[in-house]
Design a protein around this motif. Structure first.
Motif, PDB file in Angstrom:
ATOM      1  N   GLY A 308      49.645  -0.467  69.011  1.00 50.40           N
ATOM      2  CA  GLY A 308      49.558  -1.792  68.997  1.00 50.40           C
ATOM      3  C   GLY A 308      49.866  -3.027  68.532  1.00 50.40           C
ATOM      4  N   TRP A 309      49.873  -3.534  67.007  1.00 50.95           N
ATOM      5  CA  TRP A 309      50.228  -4.179  66.066  1.00 50.95           C
ATOM      6  C   TRP A 309      51.346  -4.436  66.961  1.00 50.95           C
ATOM      7  CZ3 TRP A 309      46.414  -5.531  62.902  1.00 50.95           C
ATOM      8  CH2 TRP A 309      45.677  -4.247  61.902  1.00 50.95           C
ATOM      9  N   SER A 310      51.693  -6.245  66.385  1.00 57.30           N
ATOM     10  CA  SER A 310      52.480  -6.709  66.506  1.00 57.30           C
ATOM     11  C   SER A 310      53.880  -6.369  65.480  1.00 57.30           C
ATOM     12  CB  SER A 310      52.608  -7.932  66.298  1.00 57.30           C
ATOM     13  OG  SER A 310      52.563  -8.444  64.485  1.00 57.30           O
ATOM     14  N   LEU A 311      55.098  -6.129  66.095  1.00 53.00           N
ATOM     15  CA  LEU A 311      56.502  -5.770  64.896  1.00 53.00           C
ATOM     16  C   LEU A 311      55.996  -6.223  63.575  1.00 53.00           C
ATOM     17  CD1 LEU A 311      58.501  -4.328  64.134  1.00 53.00           C
ATOM     18  CD2 LEU A 311      59.997  -6.318  65.096  1.00 53.00           C
ATOM     19  N   VAL A 312      55.768  -8.132  63.325  1.00 55.72           N
ATOM     20  CA  VAL A 312      55.754  -8.323  61.641  1.00 55.72           C
ATOM     21  C   VAL A 312      53.519  -8.081  61.225  1.00 55.72           C
ATOM     22  CG1 VAL A 312      54.815 -10.580  60.716  1.00 55.72           C
ATOM     23  CG2 VAL A 312      56.323 -10.866  62.672  1.00 55.72           C
ATOM     24  N   ASP A 313      53.046  -7.989  61.941  1.00 53.66           N
ATOM     25  CA  ASP A 313      51.698  -7.588  61.342  1.00 53.66           C
ATOM     26  C   ASP A 313      51.863  -6.158  61.266  1.00 53.66           C
ATOM     27  OD1 ASP A 313      50.062  -9.305  61.414  1.00 53.66           O
ATOM     28  OD2 ASP A 313      49.175  -8.992  63.206  1.00 53.66           O
ATOM     29  N   ALA A 314      52.758  -5.111  61.862  1.00 47.54           N
ATOM     30  CA  ALA A 314      52.845  -3.968  61.775  1.00 47.54           C
ATOM     31  C   ALA A 314      53.909  -3.632  60.198  1.00 47.54           C
ATOM     32  CB  ALA A 314      54.111  -2.682  62.476  1.00 47.54           C
ATOM     33  N   VAL A 315      55.257  -4.650  59.669  1.00 44.38           N
ATOM     34  CA  VAL A 315      56.153  -4.681  58.878  1.00 44.38           C
ATOM     35  C   VAL A 315      55.053  -4.896  56.923  1.00 44.38           C
ATOM     36  CG1 VAL A 315      57.401  -6.403  57.759  1.00 44.38           C
ATOM     37  CG2 VAL A 315      58.129  -4.877  59.490  1.00 44.38           C
ATOM     38  N   ARG A 316      54.242  -5.752  57.978  1.00 49.61           N
ATOM     39  CA  ARG A 316      53.107  -6.635  56.496  1.00 49.61           C
ATOM     40  C   ARG A 316      52.578  -5.173  56.273  1.00 49.61           C
ATOM     41  NH1 ARG A 316      51.166 -10.934  58.713  1.00 49.61           N
ATOM     42  NH2 ARG A 316      53.093 -12.110  57.845  1.00 49.61           N
ATOM     43  N   ILE A 317      51.423  -4.515  57.206  1.00 53.00           N
ATOM     44  CA  ILE A 317      50.835  -3.424  56.674  1.00 53.00           C
ATOM     45  C   ILE A 317      51.838  -1.999  55.524  1.00 53.00           C
ATOM     46  CG2 ILE A 317      49.314  -0.908  57.007  1.00 53.00           C
ATOM     47  CD1 ILE A 317      48.588  -3.473  60.056  1.00 53.00           C
ATOM     48  N   ALA A 318      53.597  -2.319  56.692  1.00 54.17           N
ATOM     49  CA  ALA A 318      54.080  -1.000  55.762  1.00 54.17           C
ATOM     50  C   ALA A 318      54.562  -1.902  54.687  1.00 54.17           C
ATOM     51  CB  ALA A 318      55.351  -0.601  57.191  1.00 54.17           C
ATOM     52  N   ASN A 319      54.870  -3.147  54.126  1.00 53.67           N
ATOM     53  CA  ASN A 319      54.832  -3.116  53.282  1.00 53.67           C
ATOM     54  C   ASN A 319      53.993  -2.568  51.588  1.00 53.67           C
ATOM     55  OD1 ASN A 319      57.636  -4.630  53.872  1.00 53.67           O
ATOM     56  ND2 ASN A 319      56.341  -7.222  53.650  1.00 53.67           N
ATOM     57  N   ALA A 320      52.546  -2.625  52.686  1.00 54.99           N
ATOM     58  CA  ALA A 320      51.664  -2.734  51.435  1.00 54.99           C
ATOM     59  C   ALA A 320      51.306  -0.938  51.092  1.00 54.99           C
ATOM     60  CB  ALA A 320      50.284  -3.205  52.037  1.00 54.99           C
ATOM     61  N   ALA A 321      51.723  -0.437  52.019  1.00 52.73           N
ATOM     62  CA  ALA A 321      51.777   1.445  52.461  1.00 52.73           C
ATOM     63  C   ALA A 321      53.042   1.626  51.167  1.00 52.73           C
ATOM     64  CB  ALA A 321      51.738   1.361  53.318  1.00 52.73           C
ATOM     65  N   ALA A 322      54.288   0.602  50.800  1.00 50.17           N
ATOM     66  CA  ALA A 322      55.374   1.243  50.233  1.00 50.17           C
ATOM     67  C   ALA A 322      55.147   0.661  49.156  1.00 50.17           C
ATOM     68  CB  ALA A 322      56.058   0.362  51.037  1.00 50.17           C
ATOM     69  N   SER A 323      54.045  -0.504  48.626  1.00 51.29           N
ATOM     70  CA  SER A 323      53.825  -0.610  47.194  1.00 51.29           C
ATOM     71  C   SER A 323      52.656   0.743  46.702  1.00 51.29           C
ATOM     72  CB  SER A 323      52.528  -1.458  47.533  1.00 51.29           C
ATOM     73  OG  SER A 323      52.401  -2.315  46.413  1.00 51.29           O
ATOM     74  N   LEU A 324      51.732   0.917  47.386  1.00 49.26           N
ATOM     75  CA  LEU A 324      51.026   2.104  46.504  1.00 49.26           C
ATOM     76  C   LEU A 324      51.584   3.503  46.777  1.00 49.26           C
ATOM     77  CD1 LEU A 324      47.949   0.809  48.975  1.00 49.26           C
ATOM     78  CD2 LEU A 324      48.101   0.449  47.301  1.00 49.26           C
ATOM     79  N   ALA A 325      53.067   4.008  47.421  1.00 51.71           N
ATOM     80  CA  ALA A 325      53.232   4.904  47.423  1.00 51.71           C
ATOM     81  C   ALA A 325      54.142   5.388  46.067  1.00 51.71           C
ATOM     82  CB  ALA A 325      54.263   5.050  48.742  1.00 51.71           C
ATOM     83  N   ILE A 326      54.408   3.366  45.985  1.00 49.85           N
ATOM     84  CA  ILE A 326      55.463   3.842  44.278  1.00 49.85           C
ATOM     85  C   ILE A 326      54.206   3.881  43.448  1.00 49.85           C
ATOM     86  CG2 ILE A 326      56.756   2.063  43.256  1.00 49.85           C
ATOM     87  CD1 ILE A 326      58.495   1.551  45.271  1.00 49.85           C
ATOM     88  N   ARG A 327      53.432   2.972  43.222  1.00 48.42           N
ATOM     89  CA  ARG A 327      52.334   3.497  42.033  1.00 48.42           C
ATOM     90  C   ARG A 327      52.144   4.724  41.595  1.00 48.42           C
ATOM     91  NH1 ARG A 327      48.265  -1.495  43.882  1.00 48.42           N
ATOM     92  NH2 ARG A 327      50.514  -3.624  44.653  1.00 48.42           N
TER      93      ARG A 327
END
Length: 356
Positions: A308-327
């Motif tokens: 139920g998150w907005s598109l922009v907030d969903a992308v913000r959380i996805a940015n954080a998750a992708a950063s952690l995934a790379i680490r």
């Protein structure tokens, strides 16, 4: 003390806590990747020795793995075969809690790919297609999304016989996103240039949420004739931000649909129909991986939309998750975090400039 962004996230999470448990349903192919590290790819008739070999389930599995990590139900509607490669896929599905709702074939195994990574970081792919690519126009008749669900379509499903099933589904979905009780997220992958014109037209008319990296966005813009300056540099530095904003704006206006254009550690540029382009800043990280974290980003975006998150907030959380995934990459494959870890990073390190 919680930051302003954390307070907003906390309030939204509390508001969403009592909502129905929605699902992400993927129409993408799933196969097994056999990754081999070599000094260089041998010439025809040559010989090379691998420094290491690792097998990992690939394709839309990575999307669905990210979805389950976010605490959202994951469903796979593609075809799985019968044989040793399919056994690996089913084993990983069971481990991750991914439910297969699609067709099973007893006359063919699932496919695999050899991924040769050389010392310069280049990857060479050799694919053997299997049951996942042997669909038809009925392949996704099983997909009946409930209100609040998210349907994921990947570009790897758009090049073979299974594409007919995707076409049937998007025609059934109609051309008015507001009339659907569910959302569609489409990530075209690098195969976009091979998609036939009729299918591409039907996909555009369905007006899904498009999630592309910048190379895919340029390819899509070229195919659709979006007014993008061909001389605009898309290298980090110089006019990168302006070029990304212009690309996202022009392509989003042409698509008349929500658009995400990803740019690695720089985050993503987002545009909704009739709105301005918004740069959602990324989270700096040291690149220790050999594979892109794009699947993690797309999977988390789908999961957050289902929550139920907005598109922009969903992308913000996805940015954080992708950063952690790379680490935390394992054998060169980024490993997506869970929901709490992604939210914690957003709360702790909001990358946006503070505003009074």
């Amino acid at each position: 003390m919680l930051s302003r962004i954390a307070e907003r996230f906390a309030r939204q999470f509390e508001e969403l806590d009592g909502r129905p448990d929605h699902a992400v349903i993927s129409l993408g192919h799933v196969w097994v990747d056999i990754m081999m590290g070599v000094d260089s790819v041998p010439k025809p008739g040559g010989f090379a020795v691998s420094h290491g070999t690792a097998a990992a389930v690939g394709g839309s599995y990575r999307i669905l793995q990210a979805v389950t990590g976010m605490g959202v139900r994951a469903r796979h509607a593609g075809i799985i075969g019968t044989g040793p490669w399919a056994d690996i896929i089913r084993r990983d599905f069971e481990r991750e809690g991914i439910v297969h709702i699609g067709q099973d074939r007893i006359d063919a195994d699932s496919g695999f790919r050899l991924v040769l990574g050389d010392e310069d970081g280049r990857k060479t792919f050799i694919a053997t297609y299997g049951a996942e690519a042997q669909g038809d126009h009925t392949t996704f008749d099983c997909v009946e999304p409930a209100d609040g669900d998210v349907v994921h379509i990947s570009g790897n499903t758009l090049m073979d016989h299974t594409a007919a099933g995707v076409d049937e589904f998007v025609q059934r979905a109609g051309t008015d996103p507001k009339a659907r009780g569910y959302q569609i997220v489409l990530n075209p992958t690098n195969t976009l240039s091979l998609v036939n014109d009729q299918l591409l037209e039907d996909l555009v008319l369905a007006r899904p949420i498009w999630s592309c990296n910048r190379q895919e966005a340029r390819t899509l813009a070229d195919r659709l004739g979006a007014p993008v300056d061909p001389n605009a540099g898309l290298t980090v530095g110089g006019g990168f931000d302006r070029a990304m904003t212009d690309l996202c704006g022009a392509l989003g206006e042409t698509l008349r649909a929500p658009l995400i254009v990803r740019a690695g550690a720089r985050g993503a540029w987002v545009r909704t129909p009739g709105g301005d382009v918004i740069h959602v800043e990324g989270y700096p990280t040291k690149a220790t991986h050999k594979r892109s974290a794009g699947s993690c980003h797309t999977g988390v975006t789908c999961a957050m939309l289902a929550r139920g998150w907005s598109l922009v907030d969903a992308v913000r959380i996805a940015n954080a998750a992708a950063s952690l995934a790379i680490r935390r990459a394992v054998d060169g494959v980024p490993v997506c975090p869970d929901y709490e870890e992604a939210i914690e990073l957003v709360e702790r390190e909001d990358p946006r400039p503070a505003k009074d």
